[in-house]
Design an enzyme around this catalytic site. Structure first.
Site, PDB file in Angstrom:
ATOM      1  N   ASP A 126       1.711  -8.670  -1.868  1.00 18.54           N
ATOM      2  CA  ASP A 126       1.544  -7.884  -0.641  1.00 18.54           C
ATOM      3  C   ASP A 126       2.004  -8.627   0.613  1.00 18.54           C
ATOM      4  O   ASP A 126       1.209  -9.154   1.387  1.00 18.54           O
ATOM      5  CB  ASP A 126       0.092  -7.392  -0.485  1.00 18.54           C
ATOM      6  CG  ASP A 126      -0.073  -6.074  -1.229  1.00 18.54           C
ATOM      7  OD1 ASP A 126       0.881  -5.650  -1.891  1.00 18.54           O
ATOM      8  OD2 ASP A 126      -1.151  -5.465  -1.139  1.00 18.54           O
TER       9      ASP A 126
ATOM     10  N   LYS B 143       6.940   1.069  -4.136  1.00 13.19           N
ATOM     11  CA  LYS B 143       6.075   0.962  -2.960  1.00 13.19           C
ATOM     12  C   LYS B 143       6.700   1.771  -1.824  1.00 13.19           C
ATOM     13  O   LYS B 143       7.853   1.532  -1.461  1.00 13.19           O
ATOM     14  CB  LYS B 143       5.972  -0.526  -2.577  1.00 13.19           C
ATOM     15  CG  LYS B 143       4.809  -0.860  -1.681  1.00 13.19           C
ATOM     16  CD  LYS B 143       4.675  -2.378  -1.572  1.00 13.19           C
ATOM     17  CE  LYS B 143       3.781  -2.764  -0.402  1.00 13.19           C
ATOM     18  NZ  LYS B 143       3.716  -4.214  -0.228  1.00 13.19           N
TER      19      LYS B 143
ATOM     20  N   ASP C 139      -8.217  -7.448  -1.860  1.00 14.63           N
ATOM     21  CA  ASP C 139      -7.324  -6.517  -2.565  1.00 14.63           C
ATOM     22  C   ASP C 139      -5.893  -7.040  -2.600  1.00 14.63           C
ATOM     23  O   ASP C 139      -5.045  -6.478  -3.293  1.00 14.63           O
ATOM     24  CB  ASP C 139      -7.369  -5.128  -1.924  1.00 14.63           C
ATOM     25  CG  ASP C 139      -7.115  -5.173  -0.429  1.00 14.63           C
ATOM     26  OD1 ASP C 139      -7.856  -5.883   0.262  1.00 14.63           O
ATOM     27  OD2 ASP C 139      -6.164  -4.518   0.035  1.00 14.63           O
TER      28      ASP C 139
ATOM     29  N   ARG D  61       0.089   4.024  -1.275  1.00 15.28           N
ATOM     30  CA  ARG D  61       1.519   4.254  -1.001  1.00 15.28           C
ATOM     31  C   ARG D  61       2.369   3.596  -2.075  1.00 15.28           C
ATOM     32  O   ARG D  61       3.462   3.107  -1.809  1.00 15.28           O
ATOM     33  CB  ARG D  61       1.891   3.700   0.372  1.00 15.28           C
ATOM     34  CG  ARG D  61       1.483   2.268   0.509  1.00 15.28           C
ATOM     35  CD  ARG D  61       2.161   1.555   1.604  1.00 15.28           C
ATOM     36  NE  ARG D  61       1.453   0.302   1.810  1.00 15.28           N
ATOM     37  CZ  ARG D  61       1.879  -0.656   2.576  1.00 15.28           C
ATOM     38  NH1 ARG D  61       2.996  -0.517   3.226  1.00 15.28           N
ATOM     39  NH2 ARG D  61       1.178  -1.751   2.711  1.00 15.28           N
TER      40      ARG D  61
ATOM     41  N   ASP E  41       0.265   8.211   5.090  1.00 15.51           N
ATOM     42  CA  ASP E  41       1.311   9.133   4.633  1.00 15.51           C
ATOM     43  C   ASP E  41       1.942   8.702   3.310  1.00 15.51           C
ATOM     44  O   ASP E  41       2.799   9.388   2.769  1.00 15.51           O
ATOM     45  CB  ASP E  41       2.398   9.278   5.714  1.00 15.51           C
ATOM     46  CG  ASP E  41       3.001   7.932   6.110  1.00 15.51           C
ATOM     47  OD1 ASP E  41       2.700   6.918   5.442  1.00 15.51           O
ATOM     48  OD2 ASP E  41       3.764   7.899   7.091  1.00 15.51           O
TER      49      ASP E  41
HETATM   50  P1  AMP Z   1      -2.268  -3.436   2.584  1.00 17.70           P
HETATM   51  O1  AMP Z   1      -2.776  -3.849   3.900  1.00 17.70           O
HETATM   52  O2  AMP Z   1      -0.792  -3.190   2.585  1.00 17.70           O
HETATM   53  O3  AMP Z   1      -2.688  -4.342   1.491  1.00 17.70           O
HETATM   54  O4  AMP Z   1      -2.890  -2.011   2.278  1.00 17.70           O
HETATM   55  C1  AMP Z   1      -4.266  -1.780   2.286  1.00 17.70           C
HETATM   56  C2  AMP Z   1      -4.589  -0.412   1.761  1.00 17.70           C
HETATM   57  O5  AMP Z   1      -4.040   0.590   2.619  1.00 17.70           O
HETATM   58  C3  AMP Z   1      -4.038  -0.114   0.387  1.00 17.70           C
HETATM   59  O6  AMP Z   1      -4.998   0.669  -0.290  1.00 17.70           O
HETATM   60  C4  AMP Z   1      -2.799   0.678   0.678  1.00 17.70           C
HETATM   61  O7  AMP Z   1      -2.434   1.514  -0.404  1.00 17.70           O
HETATM   62  C5  AMP Z   1      -3.214   1.476   1.890  1.00 17.70           C
HETATM   63  N1  AMP Z   1      -2.065   1.889   2.707  1.00 17.70           N
HETATM   64  C6  AMP Z   1      -1.318   1.094   3.496  1.00 17.70           C
HETATM   65  N2  AMP Z   1      -0.343   1.816   4.081  1.00 17.70           N
HETATM   66  C7  AMP Z   1      -0.482   3.091   3.692  1.00 17.70           C
HETATM   67  C8  AMP Z   1       0.215   4.312   3.964  1.00 17.70           C
HETATM   68  N3  AMP Z   1       1.270   4.357   4.773  1.00 17.70           N
HETATM   69  N4  AMP Z   1      -0.226   5.429   3.360  1.00 17.70           N
HETATM   70  C9  AMP Z   1      -1.283   5.395   2.551  1.00 17.70           C
HETATM   71  N5  AMP Z   1      -1.973   4.302   2.244  1.00 17.70           N
HETATM   72  C10 AMP Z   1      -1.587   3.145   2.801  1.00 17.70           C
HETATM   73 MG    MG Z   2      -2.533  -4.555  -0.376  1.00 17.58          MG
END
Ligand code: AMP
Ligand code: MG
Length: 485
Positions: free
Chosen positions: A255, A106, A245, A86, A118
């Site tokens: 993040d 973002k 990550d 995203r 999404d």
């Molecule tokens: P995060 O927990 O924010 O570090 O995200 C973990 C993973 O989930 C990353 O690869 C993000 O890009 C993906 N991700 C989180 N929210 C979304 C979303 N709404 N649509 C697509 N990918 C997402």
């Molecule tokens: Mg992340």
């Protein structure tokens, strides 16, 4: 605009080249003018032009947008491919001093890495990241920053229908431990070497001249993460999702999801709604940082030595050293909070005794330390008001003053040390929630603005932001925070 996109010149398997998805009706919410000025980033003149730029509708000349691939351990479980699902990296903005900034949008729509998501972000998490990253920066803690937030004019569907938004994030880079894990898990040693050389060149260029640059990189990243997490601990910050990550090699906090500052002191505090077992509880953050560094070390093994046992030994000794490096930082930071300029054993003992009393009495972490400077001489009333049982803390005060005296630290000097590192104001969770609610429910950003002003000078003694010092009333308490993803 002076963009120089070194990352998108890496081999194609490092990213997906992509144009951010257009949004329907972009509106500028806030732009961080101070940040733009410090980066020498030329902002468009009108709000609508900024909204076009920071929504991804209008691409700046010279950018080369990509979504980065990475993997990662999420809550201890390895996911072989995550990536920017995203987010889109517009490119690297380079200013006149040669300083390089990743500019990332973002919430800018689907990419190859979206899996079932999404690619969008609701407004709430965008505001949370904007406020908390700014608060961290103002506290002096390494962090990515927010350059702008824009509304998209579109709805995002979570448990309910929510307004959509895009955050513009500025980072030293977006290279994560998970980026290394992606190539290491595929045994793509060629890419691994390219990535590692790139990370060294970008963040630790002095290492190129050393005999063992890869071991030195591991050492540097461990040191940066140890220092970073010590700083988090010193202000009661809980990241909430310390997955690999979400761990940078630059040493910046990245993040901001269900993150929050702790109110009353308890190492087992967890806010994140998805952290069922408290893996990322406040007090576990140092151990988790070491765990993340062990994952990083595992990736680097093929580069450390051709003999696997030798490589393992080299990595292990660096990882074993993490705890000590962390402790050095932690006790230095924490002993300053009680007025000591160094961290002798006896100061550490005093610190631990105070923390114990605070935990027993559920004292407010920020307020207790901030008030301590007022008790350095003989007027402990304000400080004592934060404790229910006064005996133990009274005894502690006597021993503490005696030790300051023994170390030759005069009361005004001690107060100066303390007030320089004990914030009066943090972005308390209930304040962040109030700012988000006002914006999401009523389109009212005045609450956000006032909070941003309150956290701008966290160490200053300002009377006009007194209400931001206080912990939440029982009715204002926030127990859970959400990623909103
Ligand atoms: P995060 O927990 O924010 O570090 O995200 C973990 C993973 O989930 C990353 O690869 C993000 O890009 C993906 N991700 C989180 N929210 C979304 C979303 N709404 N649509 C697509 N990918 C997402
Ligand atoms: Mg992340």
């Amino acid at each position: 605009m002076p963009f120089d996109n070194t990352y998108s010149r890496l081999p194609e398997r490092f990213y997906e080249r992509i144009t951010p998805v257009r949004v329907k009706n972009p509106g500028l919410i806030r732009v961080n003018r101070e940040l733009a000025a410090s980066m020498e980033f030329p902002l468009p003149e009108t709000d609508s032009a900024m909204a076009e730029l920071f929504s991804g509708n209008e691409l700046p000349e010279g950018c080369d947008p990509v979504a980065l691939v990475y993997a990662g351990h999420q809550f201890g479980h390895f996911v072989p491919r995550l990536g920017d699902g995203r987010a889109v990296l517009l490119g690297e903005y380079v200013n006149s001093t040669g300083k390089r900034f990743d500019i990332q949008l973002k919430g800018s729509g689907r990419t190859r890495f979206s899996r079932n998501g999404d690619g969008l972000s609701p407004l709430g998490p965008v505001i949370r990241e904007y406020i908390i990253s700014e608060a961290m920066y103002r506290l002096g803690i390494p962090t990515t920053r927010a350059l702008a937030m824009v509304s998209t004019g579109e709805k995002v569907f979570r448990e309910e229908e929510l307004p959509g938004a895009v955050l513009t994030r500025v980072a030293a880079s977006h290279i994560r431990v998970g980026t290394f894990e992606y190539f290491a898990s595929r045994s793509d040693h060629e890419a691994l070497k390219i990535l590692t050389d790139y990370a060294i060149e970008r963040h630790y260029p002095e290492l190129t001249e050393t005999a063992e640059p890869y071991a030195a990189l591991l050492d540097k990243v461990c040191a940066a993460q140890a220092a970073l997490v010590a700083r988090w601990m010193s202000v009661g910050f809980i990241h909430g999702v310390m997955n690999t990550d979400n761990t940078t090699v630059s040493g910046e906090t990245i993040d901001y999801g269900p993150c929050a500052f702790m109110d009353s002191y308890d190492p087992s505090t967890v806010f994140s709604s998805i952290d069922t077992y408290g893996r990322y509880a406040f007090g576990r953050q140092p151990a988790i940082a070491q765990w993340n560094m062990a994952s990083f070390a595992g990736c680097l093994l093929p580069l450390l030595h051709e003999n696997e046992d030798t490589a393992r030994e080299a990595a292990q000794s660096i990882i074993d050293g993490f705890k000590d490096i962390f402790k050095q930082h932690y006790f230095a930071d924490m002993c300053r909070k009680i007025g000591f300029s160094s961290h002798e054993d006896i100061s550490i003992e005093l610190l631990n005794r105070l923390l114990e009393i605070m935990q027993q009495g559920k004292s407010d972490f920020t307020l207790t330390f901030r008030k301590l400077s007022s008790a350095v001489e003989n007027t402990p009333e304000t400080f004592l008001s934060g404790f229910s049982g006064k005996d133990e803390v009274g005894k502690w005060l006597i021993d503490w003053r005696k030790e300051l005296n023994r170390q030759g630290i005069a009361p005004d000097k001690a107060a100066q040390i303390m007030n320089g590192c004990n914030p009066a104001v943090i972005a308390r969770n209930h304040r962040v929630e109030q700012a988000i609610s006002a914006a999401v429910e009523h389109g009212d950003y005045s609450v956000t603005d006032r909070l941003l002003e309150a956290i701008r000078l966290p160490y200053a003694e300002r009377t006009d932001f007194d209400e931001y010092r206080n912990p939440p009333e029982p009715s204002e308490k926030v127990y859970r925070t959400f990623c909103g993803t």
